[in-house]
Design a protein around this motif. Sequence first.
Motif, short mmCIF file in Angstrom:
data_model
loop_
_atom_site.label_atom_id
_atom_site.label_comp_id
_atom_site.label_asym_id
_atom_site.label_seq_id
_atom_site.Cartn_x
_atom_site.Cartn_y
_atom_site.Cartn_z
N ASN A 14 11.65 -14.59 32.56
CA ASN A 14 12.32 -15.88 32.59
C ASN A 14 11.70 -16.78 33.65
OD1 ASN A 14 15.16 -17.32 33.94
ND2 ASN A 14 14.56 -17.76 31.84
N PHE A 15 11.02 -17.85 33.21
CA PHE A 15 10.39 -18.80 34.13
C PHE A 15 11.20 -20.10 34.25
CE2 PHE A 15 6.81 -16.10 33.01
CZ PHE A 15 6.13 -15.97 34.23
N GLY A 16 12.22 -20.27 33.43
CA GLY A 16 13.01 -21.49 33.46
C GLY A 16 12.71 -22.38 32.26
N SER A 17 13.67 -23.23 31.92
CA SER A 17 13.55 -24.05 30.71
C SER A 17 12.40 -25.05 30.79
CB SER A 17 14.86 -24.79 30.45
OG SER A 17 15.18 -25.65 31.53
N PHE A 18 12.15 -25.61 31.98
CA PHE A 18 11.08 -26.59 32.10
C PHE A 18 9.71 -25.95 31.88
CE2 PHE A 18 13.89 -29.37 35.04
CZ PHE A 18 14.58 -29.80 33.92
N ALA A 19 9.54 -24.74 32.40
CA ALA A 19 8.29 -24.01 32.18
C ALA A 19 8.13 -23.68 30.69
CB ALA A 19 8.26 -22.74 33.01
N ALA A 20 9.25 -23.34 30.04
CA ALA A 20 9.20 -23.04 28.60
C ALA A 20 8.82 -24.27 27.79
CB ALA A 20 10.56 -22.50 28.14
N ILE A 21 9.34 -25.42 28.19
CA ILE A 21 9.00 -26.67 27.50
C ILE A 21 7.51 -26.97 27.65
CG2 ILE A 21 9.33 -29.17 27.54
CD1 ILE A 21 12.27 -28.60 28.30
N LEU A 22 6.98 -26.79 28.85
CA LEU A 22 5.56 -27.05 29.07
C LEU A 22 4.69 -26.10 28.25
CD1 LEU A 22 5.38 -27.76 32.92
CD2 LEU A 22 5.04 -29.38 31.05
N THR A 23 5.11 -24.84 28.16
CA THR A 23 4.38 -23.88 27.31
C THR A 23 4.38 -24.34 25.86
OG1 THR A 23 4.83 -21.98 28.75
CG2 THR A 23 4.32 -21.51 26.44
N GLY A 24 5.56 -24.74 25.38
CA GLY A 24 5.66 -25.20 24.00
C GLY A 24 4.82 -26.43 23.73
N LEU A 25 4.83 -27.38 24.65
CA LEU A 25 4.01 -28.58 24.49
C LEU A 25 2.52 -28.23 24.47
CD1 LEU A 25 5.87 -31.08 26.86
CD2 LEU A 25 5.77 -31.18 24.36
N ASN A 26 2.14 -27.27 25.26
CA ASN A 26 0.74 -26.87 25.34
C ASN A 26 0.26 -26.23 24.04
OD1 ASN A 26 -1.70 -26.67 26.85
ND2 ASN A 26 -1.29 -24.51 27.22
N TYR A 27 1.13 -25.49 23.37
CA TYR A 27 0.75 -24.78 22.15
C TYR A 27 0.98 -25.62 20.89
CZ TYR A 27 -0.19 -20.21 24.24
OH TYR A 27 -0.75 -19.18 24.95
N ALA A 28 1.79 -26.63 20.97
CA ALA A 28 2.12 -27.43 19.79
C ALA A 28 0.89 -28.15 19.24
CB ALA A 28 3.22 -28.44 20.15
N LYS A 29 0.83 -28.29 17.92
CA LYS A 29 -0.36 -28.85 17.25
C LYS A 29 -0.15 -30.26 16.70
CE LYS A 29 -2.33 -24.83 17.79
NZ LYS A 29 -3.36 -24.66 18.86
N GLY A 30 1.02 -30.84 16.92
CA GLY A 30 1.31 -32.14 16.33
C GLY A 30 0.62 -33.29 17.02
N GLU A 31 0.82 -34.47 16.46
CA GLU A 31 0.32 -35.71 17.05
C GLU A 31 1.39 -36.39 17.90
OE1 GLU A 31 -2.79 -36.97 16.96
OE2 GLU A 31 -3.32 -35.07 15.99
N SER A 32 2.64 -36.00 17.69
CA SER A 32 3.75 -36.47 18.52
C SER A 32 4.73 -35.32 18.67
CB SER A 32 4.41 -37.71 17.91
OG SER A 32 4.75 -37.49 16.55
N PHE A 33 5.61 -35.43 19.69
CA PHE A 33 6.37 -34.26 20.09
C PHE A 33 7.81 -34.63 20.46
CE2 PHE A 33 1.96 -34.15 21.23
CZ PHE A 33 1.51 -32.94 20.74
N GLY A 34 8.71 -33.68 20.24
CA GLY A 34 10.09 -33.83 20.66
C GLY A 34 10.58 -32.53 21.26
N VAL A 35 11.52 -32.63 22.17
CA VAL A 35 12.09 -31.45 22.82
C VAL A 35 13.58 -31.45 22.58
CG1 VAL A 35 12.52 -30.29 25.02
CG2 VAL A 35 10.31 -31.40 24.61
#
Length: 310
Positions: A69-90
């Motif tokens: 568990n690294f925290g929700s903000f770290a999880a969001i950054l991981t998800g943004l880094n792996y996401a393949k879209g042209e725009s993003f939502g959290v």
Amino acid sequence: MFSIVIPVYKNEGNIAPLIEALSNLNSKFEQGLEVVFVVDGSPDKSYLLLEESLNNVEFRSQLIAHSRNFGSFAAILTGLNYAKGESFGVMAADLQEPPELMIDFQKALDEGHDIAVGTRETRDDPFMSSIFSNLFWTMYKKFVQPEIPQGGVDVFGCSKRVRDQLVSLKELNTSLVALLYWIGFSRKVVSYVRRKREIGVSAWTFKRKLKYLMDSVFAFTDLPIRLFYKIGFFSLAVSVVYALIIIISKTTGMISLPGYSATIVTILFFSALNSIGLAIIGSYTWRAYENTKGRPVSIVMNTKVFDAIK
């Protein structure tokens, strides 16, 4: 393609309704939808339930697991880094933010804005929690980040260039929301009505709230240090006046036991003041030390990609 990033922690009861809500949302994204789930060291069955469910959904998805568990903000950054879209939502996995908010974010981004932030119209929180939350955001807006909405920010969407900037910032112990305002770009505020939690309890404990408060303040302003300087000068002035009173009282014979009360009060006062100053300086020093370590914000243990079923 629009990518939705969802941090997951102790949300096993929400997985089925979450998948259903995302499936309903999928048809409303003509350009395609990708959902990136980041299981942030969750001790329950969230990962297994997602792994079973994502083989039979009509949207593209990724399932990522942190090693702890690294925290929700770290999880969001991981998800943004792996996401393949042209725009993003959290969005959150507990469905308290309406999934349709992602469509509003996409519209705002299509209008030319780089950032869309979601802020609640009202806060249906417990009384004391609501009081402290309103006080925090009011003070934060006044003294730290004037551009932030009055009620704060819960979720957000962003363009690819903003995503690239966010994931390139390797700060530890920081606030992702504050970084959104620090980097600039064009923003649009989208208000919404937050839903009542139907399943489970919030993992947003007092300890996590306190850490968020400290990270949001210490990482973005030197206000505590400036306040300490002002308190120090004020205390010095009070001490001089107090010393004059003691001297006058001593010379006029009003103090029968010379030096005792003045010494004790002075030691207590300045010891407390010194402790506060050391705590503030220590907070900044510790954050500087953490950032010089060069450790990653999070560690991905494994990742899986699921293609949409036809």
